[in-house]
Design a protein around this motif. Structure first.
Motif, PDB file in Angstrom:
ATOM      1  N   PRO A   1       0.800  -1.234   0.000  1.00 17.78           N
ATOM      2  CA  PRO A   1       0.000   0.000   0.000  1.00 17.78           C
ATOM      3  C   PRO A   1       0.829   1.280   0.000  1.00 17.78           C
ATOM      4  O   PRO A   1       0.457   2.263  -0.639  1.00 17.78           O
ATOM      5  CB  PRO A   1      -0.835  -0.129   1.278  1.00 17.78           C
ATOM      6  N   GLU A   2       1.963   1.272   0.685  1.00 17.33           N
ATOM      7  CA  GLU A   2       2.781   2.485   0.724  1.00 17.33           C
ATOM      8  C   GLU A   2       3.404   2.769  -0.634  1.00 17.33           C
ATOM      9  O   GLU A   2       3.423   3.910  -1.113  1.00 17.33           O
ATOM     10  CB  GLU A   2       3.869   2.346   1.791  1.00 17.33           C
ATOM     11  N   ALA A   3       3.919   1.723  -1.286  1.00 17.12           N
ATOM     12  CA  ALA A   3       4.516   1.901  -2.611  1.00 17.12           C
ATOM     13  C   ALA A   3       3.448   2.256  -3.643  1.00 17.12           C
ATOM     14  O   ALA A   3       3.676   3.107  -4.527  1.00 17.12           O
ATOM     15  CB  ALA A   3       5.247   0.628  -3.023  1.00 17.12           C
ATOM     16  N   TYR A   4       2.279   1.629  -3.525  1.00 16.59           N
ATOM     17  CA  TYR A   4       1.219   1.903  -4.495  1.00 16.59           C
ATOM     18  C   TYR A   4       0.685   3.320  -4.341  1.00 16.59           C
ATOM     19  O   TYR A   4       0.251   3.942  -5.317  1.00 16.59           O
ATOM     20  CB  TYR A   4       0.078   0.904  -4.350  1.00 16.59           C
ATOM     21  N   ALA A   5       0.733   3.859  -3.131  1.00 17.89           N
ATOM     22  CA  ALA A   5       0.290   5.241  -2.937  1.00 17.89           C
ATOM     23  C   ALA A   5       1.083   6.188  -3.814  1.00 17.89           C
ATOM     24  O   ALA A   5       0.526   7.141  -4.386  1.00 17.89           O
ATOM     25  CB  ALA A   5       0.419   5.631  -1.465  1.00 17.89           C
ATOM     26  N   ASP A   6       2.385   5.939  -3.961  1.00 15.80           N
ATOM     27  CA  ASP A   6       3.201   6.777  -4.834  1.00 15.80           C
ATOM     28  C   ASP A   6       2.721   6.681  -6.283  1.00 15.80           C
ATOM     29  O   ASP A   6       2.655   7.679  -7.000  1.00 15.80           O
ATOM     30  CB  ASP A   6       4.673   6.356  -4.760  1.00 15.80           C
ATOM     31  N   VAL A   7       2.385   5.462  -6.709  1.00 11.88           N
ATOM     32  CA  VAL A   7       1.907   5.242  -8.071  1.00 11.88           C
ATOM     33  C   VAL A   7       0.571   5.941  -8.303  1.00 11.88           C
ATOM     34  O   VAL A   7       0.391   6.670  -9.281  1.00 11.88           O
ATOM     35  CB  VAL A   7       1.764   3.726  -8.353  1.00 11.88           C
ATOM     36  N   TYR A   8      -0.355   5.734  -7.379  1.00 15.76           N
ATOM     37  CA  TYR A   8      -1.704   6.265  -7.566  1.00 15.76           C
ATOM     38  C   TYR A   8      -1.707   7.791  -7.528  1.00 15.76           C
ATOM     39  O   TYR A   8      -2.386   8.444  -8.331  1.00 15.76           O
ATOM     40  CB  TYR A   8      -2.635   5.703  -6.487  1.00 15.76           C
ATOM     41  N   VAL A   9      -0.946   8.364  -6.626  1.00 17.19           N
ATOM     42  CA  VAL A   9      -0.839   9.823  -6.550  1.00 17.19           C
ATOM     43  C   VAL A   9      -0.240  10.373  -7.840  1.00 17.19           C
ATOM     44  O   VAL A   9      -0.688  11.410  -8.357  1.00 17.19           O
ATOM     45  CB  VAL A   9      -0.005  10.235  -5.316  1.00 17.19           C
ATOM     46  N   ALA A  10       0.761   9.692  -8.376  1.00 21.11           N
ATOM     47  CA  ALA A  10       1.370  10.139  -9.634  1.00 21.11           C
ATOM     48  C   ALA A  10       0.368  10.058 -10.784  1.00 21.11           C
ATOM     49  O   ALA A  10       0.302  10.963 -11.630  1.00 21.11           O
ATOM     50  CB  ALA A  10       2.611   9.303  -9.935  1.00 21.11           C
ATOM     51  N   GLN A  11      -0.408   8.976 -10.839  1.00 21.35           N
ATOM     52  CA  GLN A  11      -1.408   8.836 -11.896  1.00 21.35           C
ATOM     53  C   GLN A  11      -2.462   9.933 -11.808  1.00 21.35           C
ATOM     54  O   GLN A  11      -2.821  10.556 -12.818  1.00 21.35           O
ATOM     55  CB  GLN A  11      -2.066   7.462 -11.827  1.00 21.35           C
ATOM     56  N   LEU A  12      -2.956  10.179 -10.600  1.00 21.63           N
ATOM     57  CA  LEU A  12      -3.971  11.208 -10.437  1.00 21.63           C
ATOM     58  C   LEU A  12      -3.402  12.591 -10.759  1.00 21.63           C
ATOM     59  O   LEU A  12      -4.093  13.424 -11.359  1.00 21.63           O
ATOM     60  CB  LEU A  12      -4.526  11.184  -9.011  1.00 21.63           C
ATOM     61  N   THR A  13      -2.152  12.829 -10.401  1.00 20.05           N
ATOM     62  CA  THR A  13      -1.526  14.109 -10.718  1.00 20.05           C
ATOM     63  C   THR A  13      -1.442  14.315 -12.222  1.00 20.05           C
ATOM     64  O   THR A  13      -1.726  15.418 -12.726  1.00 20.05           O
ATOM     65  CB  THR A  13      -0.120  14.200 -10.091  1.00 20.05           C
ATOM     66  N   GLU A  14      -1.074  13.274 -12.945  1.00 23.19           N
ATOM     67  CA  GLU A  14      -1.040  13.381 -14.409  1.00 23.19           C
ATOM     68  C   GLU A  14      -2.412  13.758 -14.949  1.00 23.19           C
ATOM     69  O   GLU A  14      -2.542  14.659 -15.792  1.00 23.19           O
ATOM     70  CB  GLU A  14      -0.568  12.060 -15.013  1.00 23.19           C
ATOM     71  N   LEU A  15      -3.447  13.074 -14.484  1.00 23.27           N
ATOM     72  CA  LEU A  15      -4.793  13.331 -14.992  1.00 23.27           C
ATOM     73  C   LEU A  15      -5.310  14.705 -14.591  1.00 23.27           C
ATOM     74  O   LEU A  15      -6.062  15.343 -15.349  1.00 23.27           O
ATOM     75  CB  LEU A  15      -5.751  12.249 -14.477  1.00 23.27           C
ATOM     76  N   CYS A  16      -4.921  15.169 -13.420  1.00 17.40           N
ATOM     77  CA  CYS A  16      -5.424  16.450 -12.924  1.00 17.40           C
ATOM     78  C   CYS A  16      -4.672  17.654 -13.489  1.00 17.40           C
ATOM     79  O   CYS A  16      -5.117  18.789 -13.317  1.00 17.40           O
ATOM     80  CB  CYS A  16      -5.356  16.494 -11.402  1.00 17.40           C
ATOM     81  N   THR A  17      -3.542  17.420 -14.142  1.00 14.19           N
ATOM     82  CA  THR A  17      -2.730  18.543 -14.620  1.00 14.19           C
ATOM     83  C   THR A  17      -2.587  18.610 -16.140  1.00 14.19           C
ATOM     84  O   THR A  17      -2.075  19.601 -16.650  1.00 14.19           O
ATOM     85  CB  THR A  17      -1.321  18.499 -14.002  1.00 14.19           C
ATOM     86  N   ARG A  18      -3.042  17.599 -16.860  1.00 12.41           N
ATOM     87  CA  ARG A  18      -2.818  17.569 -18.303  1.00 12.41           C
ATOM     88  C   ARG A  18      -4.034  17.914 -19.151  1.00 12.41           C
ATOM     89  O   ARG A  18      -3.881  18.269 -20.332  1.00 12.41           O
ATOM     90  CB  ARG A  18      -2.335  16.171 -18.727  1.00 12.41           C
ATOM     91  N   TYR A  19      -5.235  17.808 -18.602  1.00 14.40           N
ATOM     92  CA  TYR A  19      -6.423  17.791 -19.463  1.00 14.40           C
ATOM     93  C   TYR A  19      -7.426  18.897 -19.179  1.00 14.40           C
ATOM     94  O   TYR A  19      -8.558  18.841 -19.647  1.00 14.40           O
ATOM     95  CB  TYR A  19      -7.086  16.418 -19.375  1.00 14.40           C
ATOM     96  N   GLY A  20      -7.030  19.909 -18.442  1.00 10.08           N
ATOM     97  CA  GLY A  20      -7.921  21.028 -18.182  1.00 10.08           C
ATOM     98  C   GLY A  20      -8.843  20.779 -17.007  1.00 10.08           C
ATOM     99  O   GLY A  20      -8.709  19.786 -16.274  1.00 10.08           O
ATOM    100  N   PRO A  21      -9.812  21.673 -16.812  1.00  7.98           N
ATOM    101  CA  PRO A  21     -10.735  21.546 -15.663  1.00  7.98           C
ATOM    102  C   PRO A  21     -11.546  20.261 -15.725  1.00  7.98           C
ATOM    103  O   PRO A  21     -11.990  19.847 -16.798  1.00  7.98           O
ATOM    104  CB  PRO A  21     -11.637  22.778 -15.812  1.00  7.98           C
ATOM    105  N   LEU A  22     -11.731  19.649 -14.566  1.00  6.24           N
ATOM    106  CA  LEU A  22     -12.512  18.421 -14.462  1.00  6.24           C
ATOM    107  C   LEU A  22     -13.765  18.676 -13.636  1.00  6.24           C
ATOM    108  O   LEU A  22     -13.725  19.380 -12.629  1.00  6.24           O
ATOM    109  CB  LEU A  22     -11.684  17.308 -13.823  1.00  6.24           C
ATOM    110  N   VAL A  23     -14.864  18.092 -14.067  1.00  8.89           N
ATOM    111  CA  VAL A  23     -16.129  18.191 -13.344  1.00  8.89           C
ATOM    112  C   VAL A  23     -16.181  17.203 -12.196  1.00  8.89           C
ATOM    113  O   VAL A  23     -16.744  17.491 -11.135  1.00  8.89           O
ATOM    114  CB  VAL A  23     -17.304  17.945 -14.313  1.00  8.89           C
ATOM    115  N   GLU A  24     -15.541  16.040 -12.403  1.00 10.46           N
ATOM    116  CA  GLU A  24     -15.734  14.946 -11.446  1.00 10.46           C
ATOM    117  C   GLU A  24     -14.540  14.018 -11.463  1.00 10.46           C
ATOM    118  O   GLU A  24     -13.948  13.756 -12.518  1.00 10.46           O
ATOM    119  CB  GLU A  24     -17.010  14.182 -11.829  1.00 10.46           C
ATOM    120  N   LEU A  25     -14.165  13.515 -10.289  1.00 11.13           N
ATOM    121  CA  LEU A  25     -13.182  12.454 -10.137  1.00 11.13           C
ATOM    122  C   LEU A  25     -13.910  11.254  -9.552  1.00 11.13           C
ATOM    123  O   LEU A  25     -14.470  11.333  -8.459  1.00 11.13           O
ATOM    124  CB  LEU A  25     -12.041  12.900  -9.215  1.00 11.13           C
ATOM    125  N   TRP A  26     -13.907  10.141 -10.291  1.00  7.87           N
ATOM    126  CA  TRP A  26     -14.758   9.001  -9.963  1.00  7.87           C
ATOM    127  C   TRP A  26     -13.901   7.883  -9.370  1.00  7.87           C
ATOM    128  O   TRP A  26     -13.092   7.274 -10.058  1.00  7.87           O
ATOM    129  CB  TRP A  26     -15.441   8.503 -11.237  1.00  7.87           C
TER     130      TRP A  26
END
Length: 433
Positions: free
Chosen positions: A145-170
């Motif tokens: 879980p600790e190592a995966y947290a780094d992965v998941y945070v990185a994935q979400l950061t990519e999605l939240c910073t590359r594609y403009g404003p988001l209405v919803e995170l599911w």
């Protein structure tokens, strides 16, 4: 049919919670469209285990503009795309794993499905939401879980910073029972980069799952709850330290399955309309899934019924008569329809939610005769009525400091509500795939 009983708890009057401006805005969106698309699409799977080869992802005719155009035709104001499902396959080129579109033959490994859908949404003027499954059946770090947290945070950061404003995170809770995610770090990413986005059901949620995959809410639809249910396949709930304002979203697929499969068929127009009446018509949002096929196109049968659905909703509710609303007593309101009698067969009542959800029960009367009644009102409560032409309606609201925001009436030509087919049963076998 899966029940959502137990998802909502009664909340005492003193626990009334005031929604944020972002939550009220999201509730006014009413209808969204879900796009389940990924590695599963090419194998007729619902939940694959992360072992399907990335080389099998090859939608040779992918047309995100067509997807979003159908969403607009359906009356949707936002879409949600499965950027990563439980199998771990990512629809964008990510630095966190090789299991993504970058390892596929599609666009010679240079494609980005999320970018294409984001561009289509911008062009159409509708919102974009992204689904990022916490459960990941491919990434080796998931076992730690600790190592995966780094992965998941990185994935979400990519999605939240590359594609403009988001209405919803599911955030889908399926498969996550007993797993400890680092939601504090995850929510820091969301709050830093997409503070206006609604957060679905997990972490620090601002909206919740209705509790079934039929797309159906039930009266009362309470926005203030003490817990949310994690998934369709468990009784596990997430408990909150205090009550939260979390309006529900009703997710349902136009087909039996969430991903496209050749032997599947869409629901009927009547069924989709029944879902609308039992979601938007009860004050919840509707998220209708339409899965693109292996070409990356919308199946013609799905497109036809979803377009017909949008057309019918507009035909019924696109030309309302708005009443002038005045308070006539502590709990009573008058809806004045003008000098001439108005013929009507539907009434829509909206609550003033700026100070929180307060209506526990309401009645609609015409000349002293009860024509409709129910529990909560919320963002909008739709009633089918059989009533003569009238110049005014009387509304009674029960609840502490309950306030009426709007009354709309319609003449649709329909005096009965559409119903879910009696032989319909929701699918419950996805985990066995």
């Amino acid at each position: 049919m899966t029940s959502n009983q137990g998802v909502v708890q009664d909340v005492a009057a003193q626990d009334v919670i005031v929604p944020t401006a972002e939550q009220l805005h999201w509730q006014r969106l009413e209808v969204g469209m879900f796009f389940h698309f990924g590695i599963n699409t090419f194998h007729a799977k619902e939940w694959s285990d992360g072992s399907l080869p990335a080389s099998s992802f090859d939608p040779t005719e992918l047309d995100a503009d067509e997807w979003v155009a159908l969403a607009v035709a359906a009356g949707a104001t936002y879409v949600v795309l499965t950027a990563k499902h439980h199998d771990g396959f990512c629809l964008w080129p990510t630095a966190t794993t090789d299991y993504s579109v970058a390892s596929s033959p599609w666009r010679d490994g240079k494609g980005d499905v999320v970018a294409e859908v984001a561009a289509a949404c911008r062009a159409a003027g509708i919102g974009l939401g992204l689904y990022l499954s916490p459960w990941d059946r491919n990434h080796p770090a998931y076992q730690d879980p600790e190592a995966y947290a780094d992965v998941y945070v990185a994935q979400l950061t990519e999605l939240c910073t590359r594609y403009g404003p988001l209405v919803e995170l599911w955030f889908d809770g399926a498969g996550s029972e007993g797993y400890s995610y680092d939601w504090a770090r995850t929510m820091e990413v969301a709050h830093t980069h997409q503070p206006q986005a609604m957060v679905f059901n997990m972490g620090a949620p601002t909206i919740r799952w209705v509790g079934n995959e039929d797309g159906l809410a039930s009266d009362p639809v309470e926005y203030v709850v003490h817990h949310t249910q994690m998934s369709n396949y468990t009784v596990v709930s997430t408990q909150f330290a205090e009550a939260l304002y979390l309006p529900p979203e009703c997710d349902v697929s136009v087909r039996r399955g969430w991903f496209w499969a050749e032997d599947d068929e869409p629901k009927s127009l009547e069924h989709l309309l029944a879902i609308y009446y039992r979601s938007v018509g009860l004050g919840a949002n509707l998220l209708l899934n339409v899965p693109p096929d292996r070409r990356g196109r919308i199946d013609a049968a799905d497109a036809a019924v979803v377009t017909a659905f949008g057309d019918e909703v507009r035909a019924r509710f696109g030309d309302p008569v708005a009443a002038a609303v005045t308070r006539t007593g502590d709990t009573t309101w008058r809806a004045d329809l003008g000098d001439e009698p108005v013929k009507l067969d539907h009434v829509l009542v909206r609550e003033d939610l700026t100070a929180g959800q307060r209506v526990a029960r309401h009645e609609v009367r015409l000349g002293g005769t009860l024509v409709a009644a129910g529990g909560t009102v919320g963002a909008g409560r739709l009633h089918v009525v059989d009533a003569p032409a009238t110049r005014e309606l009387e509304i009674e609201l029960e609840g502490p400091d309950a306030r009426l925001a709007e009354v709309l009436v319609y003449r649709t030509g329909h005096r009965t509500a559409p119903v879910v087919p009696e032989d319909y049963t929701a699918p419950t076998d996805y985990p066995e795939d």
